[in-house]
Design a protein around this motif. Structure first.
Motif, mmCIF file in Angstrom:
data_model
loop_
_atom_site.group_PDB
_atom_site.id
_atom_site.type_symbol
_atom_site.label_atom_id
_atom_site.label_comp_id
_atom_site.label_asym_id
_atom_site.label_seq_id
_atom_site.Cartn_x
_atom_site.Cartn_y
_atom_site.Cartn_z
ATOM 1 N N TYR A 219 0.819 -1.208 0.000
ATOM 2 C CA TYR A 219 0.000 0.000 0.000
ATOM 3 C C TYR A 219 0.858 1.265 0.000
ATOM 4 C CZ TYR A 219 1.344 -0.392 4.898
ATOM 5 O OH TYR A 219 2.078 -0.519 6.050
ATOM 6 N N SER A 220 0.240 2.366 -0.391
ATOM 7 C CA SER A 220 0.885 3.674 -0.324
ATOM 8 C C SER A 220 0.456 4.366 0.963
ATOM 9 C CB SER A 220 0.488 4.529 -1.526
ATOM 10 O OG SER A 220 0.862 5.888 -1.317
ATOM 11 N N LEU A 221 1.397 4.660 1.826
ATOM 12 C CA LEU A 221 1.077 5.343 3.079
ATOM 13 C C LEU A 221 0.664 6.787 2.816
ATOM 14 C CD1 LEU A 221 1.025 4.677 6.105
ATOM 15 C CD2 LEU A 221 3.354 5.544 6.261
ATOM 16 N N ASP A 222 1.257 7.393 1.794
ATOM 17 C CA ASP A 222 0.956 8.796 1.487
ATOM 18 C C ASP A 222 -0.485 8.984 1.002
ATOM 19 O OD1 ASP A 222 3.516 9.523 2.170
ATOM 20 O OD2 ASP A 222 4.279 9.392 0.115
ATOM 21 N N ALA A 223 -1.090 7.901 0.499
ATOM 22 C CA ALA A 223 -2.450 8.024 -0.014
ATOM 23 C C ALA A 223 -3.495 8.059 1.102
ATOM 24 C CB ALA A 223 -2.754 6.862 -0.957
ATOM 25 N N ALA A 224 -3.076 7.736 2.328
ATOM 26 C CA ALA A 224 -4.004 7.731 3.464
ATOM 27 C C ALA A 224 -3.953 9.067 4.187
ATOM 28 C CB ALA A 224 -3.649 6.603 4.424
ATOM 29 N N ALA A 225 -5.076 9.455 4.756
ATOM 30 C CA ALA A 225 -5.122 10.710 5.518
ATOM 31 C C ALA A 225 -4.128 10.649 6.675
ATOM 32 C CB ALA A 225 -6.537 10.946 6.051
ATOM 33 N N PRO A 226 -3.404 11.744 6.945
ATOM 34 C CA PRO A 226 -2.383 11.759 8.006
ATOM 35 C C PRO A 226 -3.003 11.826 9.400
ATOM 36 C CG PRO A 226 -2.544 13.932 7.029
ATOM 37 C CD PRO A 226 -3.475 13.039 6.234
ATOM 38 N N LEU A 227 -3.738 10.769 9.768
ATOM 39 C CA LEU A 227 -4.416 10.715 11.057
ATOM 40 C C LEU A 227 -3.667 9.784 11.999
ATOM 41 C CD1 LEU A 227 -8.054 10.388 9.702
ATOM 42 C CD2 LEU A 227 -7.011 12.439 10.696
ATOM 43 N N SER A 228 -3.691 10.101 13.275
ATOM 44 C CA SER A 228 -2.961 9.324 14.262
ATOM 45 C C SER A 228 -3.911 8.738 15.299
ATOM 46 C CB SER A 228 -1.931 10.210 14.970
ATOM 47 O OG SER A 228 -2.594 11.177 15.781
ATOM 48 N N TYR A 229 -3.372 7.854 16.113
ATOM 49 C CA TYR A 229 -4.148 7.292 17.214
ATOM 50 C C TYR A 229 -4.506 8.389 18.218
ATOM 51 C CZ TYR A 229 -5.320 4.256 21.174
ATOM 52 O OH TYR A 229 -5.948 3.645 22.227
ATOM 53 N N ALA A 230 -3.597 9.344 18.421
ATOM 54 C CA ALA A 230 -3.898 10.469 19.310
ATOM 55 C C ALA A 230 -5.089 11.269 18.790
ATOM 56 C CB ALA A 230 -2.665 11.365 19.456
ATOM 57 N N ASP A 231 -5.164 11.441 17.472
ATOM 58 C CA ASP A 231 -6.316 12.139 16.888
ATOM 59 C C ASP A 231 -7.609 11.391 17.188
ATOM 60 O OD1 ASP A 231 -4.678 14.091 15.739
ATOM 61 O OD2 ASP A 231 -4.395 12.916 13.902
ATOM 62 N N TYR A 232 -7.541 10.067 17.079
ATOM 63 C CA TYR A 232 -8.743 9.284 17.359
ATOM 64 C C TYR A 232 -9.154 9.421 18.822
ATOM 65 C CZ TYR A 232 -11.725 5.367 18.513
ATOM 66 O OH TYR A 232 -12.753 4.606 18.999
ATOM 67 N N LEU A 233 -8.200 9.314 19.743
ATOM 68 C CA LEU A 233 -8.527 9.409 21.164
ATOM 69 C C LEU A 233 -9.123 10.774 21.512
ATOM 70 C CD1 LEU A 233 -5.471 7.637 22.844
ATOM 71 C CD2 LEU A 233 -7.766 6.720 22.457
ATOM 72 N N ALA A 234 -8.752 11.795 20.758
ATOM 73 C CA ALA A 234 -9.261 13.147 21.028
ATOM 74 C C ALA A 234 -10.582 13.418 20.322
ATOM 75 C CB ALA A 234 -8.228 14.183 20.582
ATOM 76 N N SER A 235 -11.068 12.471 19.528
ATOM 77 C CA SER A 235 -12.265 12.714 18.733
ATOM 78 C C SER A 235 -13.537 12.491 19.542
ATOM 79 C CB SER A 235 -12.283 11.799 17.508
ATOM 80 O OG SER A 235 -12.511 10.449 17.894
ATOM 81 N N GLU A 236 -14.593 13.147 19.094
ATOM 82 C CA GLU A 236 -15.890 12.963 19.733
ATOM 83 C C GLU A 236 -16.419 11.548 19.474
ATOM 84 O OE1 GLU A 236 -19.196 13.636 21.985
ATOM 85 O OE2 GLU A 236 -17.356 14.841 21.806
ATOM 86 N N GLU A 237 -16.081 11.005 18.319
ATOM 87 C CA GLU A 237 -16.541 9.646 18.009
ATOM 88 C C GLU A 237 -15.996 8.646 19.024
ATOM 89 O OE1 GLU A 237 -16.098 6.339 14.448
ATOM 90 O OE2 GLU A 237 -16.463 8.436 13.934
ATOM 91 N N HIS A 238 -14.716 8.796 19.401
ATOM 92 C CA HIS A 238 -14.146 7.891 20.401
ATOM 93 C C HIS A 238 -14.857 8.045 21.738
ATOM 94 C CE1 HIS A 238 -11.433 5.757 23.036
ATOM 95 N NE2 HIS A 238 -11.252 6.867 23.732
ATOM 96 N N ALA A 239 -15.104 9.276 22.139
ATOM 97 C CA ALA A 239 -15.769 9.505 23.422
ATOM 98 C C ALA A 239 -17.143 8.846 23.452
ATOM 99 C CB ALA A 239 -15.881 11.005 23.686
ATOM 100 N N GLN A 240 -17.888 8.981 22.367
ATOM 101 C CA GLN A 240 -19.221 8.390 22.314
ATOM 102 C C GLN A 240 -19.147 6.866 22.258
ATOM 103 O OE1 GLN A 240 -21.144 10.198 18.938
ATOM 104 N NE2 GLN A 240 -21.286 12.212 19.914
ATOM 105 N N TRP A 241 -18.223 6.346 21.454
ATOM 106 C CA TRP A 241 -18.103 4.897 21.350
ATOM 107 C C TRP A 241 -17.664 4.288 22.668
ATOM 108 C CZ3 TRP A 241 -13.497 2.096 21.929
ATOM 109 C CH2 TRP A 241 -13.615 0.711 21.713
ATOM 110 N N TRP A 242 -16.669 4.913 23.317
ATOM 111 C CA TRP A 242 -16.125 4.341 24.554
ATOM 112 C C TRP A 242 -17.148 4.371 25.684
ATOM 113 C CZ3 TRP A 242 -13.103 0.862 25.891
ATOM 114 C CH2 TRP A 242 -12.562 0.776 27.170
ATOM 115 N N ALA A 243 -17.984 5.394 25.708
ATOM 116 C CA ALA A 243 -19.023 5.465 26.739
ATOM 117 C C ALA A 243 -19.942 4.251 26.649
ATOM 118 C CB ALA A 243 -19.825 6.749 26.594
ATOM 119 N N GLN A 244 -20.178 3.784 25.425
ATOM 120 C CA GLN A 244 -21.045 2.615 25.237
ATOM 121 C C GLN A 244 -20.254 1.317 25.351
ATOM 122 O OE1 GLN A 244 -20.849 0.810 21.946
ATOM 123 N NE2 GLN A 244 -22.004 -0.812 22.985
#
Length: 370
Positions: free
Chosen positions: A327-352
Motif C-alpha cells: 500500500y501507499s502510506l501517502d495516499a491515506a489521511a495523516p491521522l494518528s491514534y492520538a487524533d482518534y482518542l481526542a475525537s468525539e466519536e471515540h468519546a461516544q463509542w467508549w461510553a457505550q
C-alpha cells in the motif's frame, strides 16, 4: 468502490473502532461484524460442481469487500428464534460451515485477507512459528513444550535460567477478594518443579532465558516494518512486558532492525502466510535479536501511543483501504491514534463500549481487555 470488512466479535475492540474511524475519515465506510454469519451481511453460499468447480458468493461479494481484517471473529452461539434444545446442533453446523468458508478464503475473489483464516489458525501454534523461524535462519532460544516432569527438569538443569510460558494468557478471579490473576511468562523457580502430578497435569512452554537489555516489538503491516524498543522504567526490568504493572511502567522509543534480521523476518512472514503480525524479539547485551513469537492478531495501538512517530493506525487503514500489502502510506489521511482518542466519536463509542468492563486502566491505552 470496494470497502473493507472488519471481523471482530468484541464490542470493546478499540483497534477495530479506531481503524473504522480512520477509514471513515478517508471517505471509506468499513463494515464491522462479529463473523461472516452476521445477519447484517448477505447470506453466504458455496457452489461446487464437476463443470465449474467451486464458487463462493454472498456476503463478501454483495458488499463489495476488497479487504477482510480477520481480527477476532467468533462463531454465532445465540439463536433467539430456535428451541434451546437445538442450540448445540446450530452451533456445530455454523462452526463447520464457517470453517469451510474460511478454508476456501482464496476462492472468494481477489481480495486481501489480514490474515487468511487458515494461515491465522496455523500461526497460533508456537511450535509452527519456531519451525518457521528455524527455516528462515532466525536466532531463538532453545525451547521445550512438555508435561513430562523428567524432561522439564532436565531442560532446566541444562539451561539454568528458564522461562515458563502458557500457550495463551488466561485470567482467573478470586471469588472472595475479587482480585484478578493472569498467566504470563515467568522465571521457573525450583519449587515449581517439585510435584510430578502438577507438571503432568498441564503442558507448558519452557524456554531458555535470554539475558536481554530490551525488548523489540516489530509491528508488520503488509510490506512495512515498524520496530519499537520497549524498556521498563524500573531498574530490574521485566520478563513479560504484558503484565499490567509493566505496561503502566513501560517506556518505548523507535527501534532498529539490522538488514539481515529484517530479511529473515520478511521470510518468516512469507513462510507463515501472514500480511500482518506483531513480532516480539529479545535483544541481548551484544545487540543480537532473539525471536520469541509473532502474534498474528496482535495489539499495536499501545505502541503508537508510546511512540507517536510510528504511524501504525494510518498504515493499517491504508492497507485495508487499498486492499494490498504494498500500500501507499501517502495516499491515506495523516491521522494518528492520538487524533482518534481526542475525537468525539471515540468519546461516544467508549461510553457505550466500556459499559460493564471492570478495572480498565487508562495507562494501558490501545490494549483490548479480553
Amino acid at each position: 468502490m470496494s470497502r473493507p470488512l472488519i471481523l471482530s466479535s468484541l464490542q470493546h475492540d478499540i483497534h477495530a473502532a479506531a481503524v473504522r474511524w480512520a477509514l471513515r475519515a478517508d471517505g471509506i465506510d468499513a463494515l464491522w461484524s462479529g463473523s461472516l454469519a452476521d445477519p447484517a451481511l448477505a447470506p453466504m453460499s458455496l457452489h461446487c460442481d464437476s463443470d465449474g468447480g467451486l464458487r463462493m458468493g454472498g456476503a463478501l461479494d454483495a458488499a463489495g469487500i476488497g479487504a477482510v481484517w480477520y481480527r477476532r471473529p467468533r462463531d454465532p452461539d445465540e439463536f433467539p428464534r430456535a428451541h434451546p434444545g437445538d442450540a448445540p446442533f446450530l452451533r456445530g453446523e455454523w462452526g463447520r460451515f464457517l470453517r469451510n468458508v474460511h478454508a476456501l478464503a482464496d476462492e472468494g475473489g481477489a481480495r486481501l485477507w489480514v490474515n487468511r483464516p487458515a494461515a491465522a489458525a496455523s500461526a497460533e501454534n508456537k511450535l509452527v512459528q519456531l519451525r518457521a523461524a528455524h527455516r528462515c535462519g532466525l536466532r531463538f532460544p532453545p525451547t521445550l513444550v512438555s508435561h513430562d516432569p523428567a524432561e522439564i527438569r532436565a531442560f532446566v538443569r541444562r539451561h539454568g535460567r528458564v522461562v515458563y510460558k502458557p500457550f495463551l494468557t488466561h485470567t482467573w478471579q478470586d471469588a472472595e477478594s475479587g482480585r484478578m490473576f493472569s498467566t504470563y511468562a515467568r522465571i521457573v523457580e525450583p519449587q515449581m518443579l517439585e510435584d510430578d502430578a502438577s507438571l503432568l497435569q498441564c503442558p507448558g512452554i519452557y524456554q531458555a532465558y535470554v539475558d536481554k537489555r530490551c525488548d523489540l516489538r516489530v509491528t508488520v503491516v503488509g510490506e512495512r516494518f515498524f520496530p519499537a524498543r520497549l524498556r521498563s522504567q524500573h531498574s530490574d526490568g521485566f520478563v513479560d512486558w504484558r503484565v499490567r504493572q509493566a505496561v503502566q511502567g513501560l517506556q518505548a522509543e523507535p527501534g532498529e532492525l539490522s538488514a539481515g534480521d529484517a530479511d529473515k523476518l520478511r521470510a518468516l512472514m512469507r513462510e507463515l502466510g501472514l500480511a500482518f503480525g506483531c513480532i516480539d524479539l529479545a535483544v541481548d547485551g551484544d545487540g543480537q535479536a532473539h525471536f520469541l513469537e509473532v502474534n498474528q492478531a496482535g495489539q499495536f495501538l499501545f505502541v503508537e501511543h508510546l511512540v507517536p512517530q510510528l504511524p501504525l493506525l494510518r498504515a493499517m487503514s491504508a492497507m485495508l483501504a487499498q486492499g494490498r500489502a504494498d500500500y501507499s502510506l501517502d495516499a491515506a489521511a495523516p491521522l494518528s491514534y492520538a487524533d482518534y482518542l481526542a475525537s468525539e466519536e471515540h468519546a461516544q463509542w467508549w461510553a457505550q463500549a466500556s459499559e460493564g468492563l471492570k478495572d480498565r486502566s487508562p495507562a494501558a491505552a490501545g490494549i483490548t481487555l479480553e
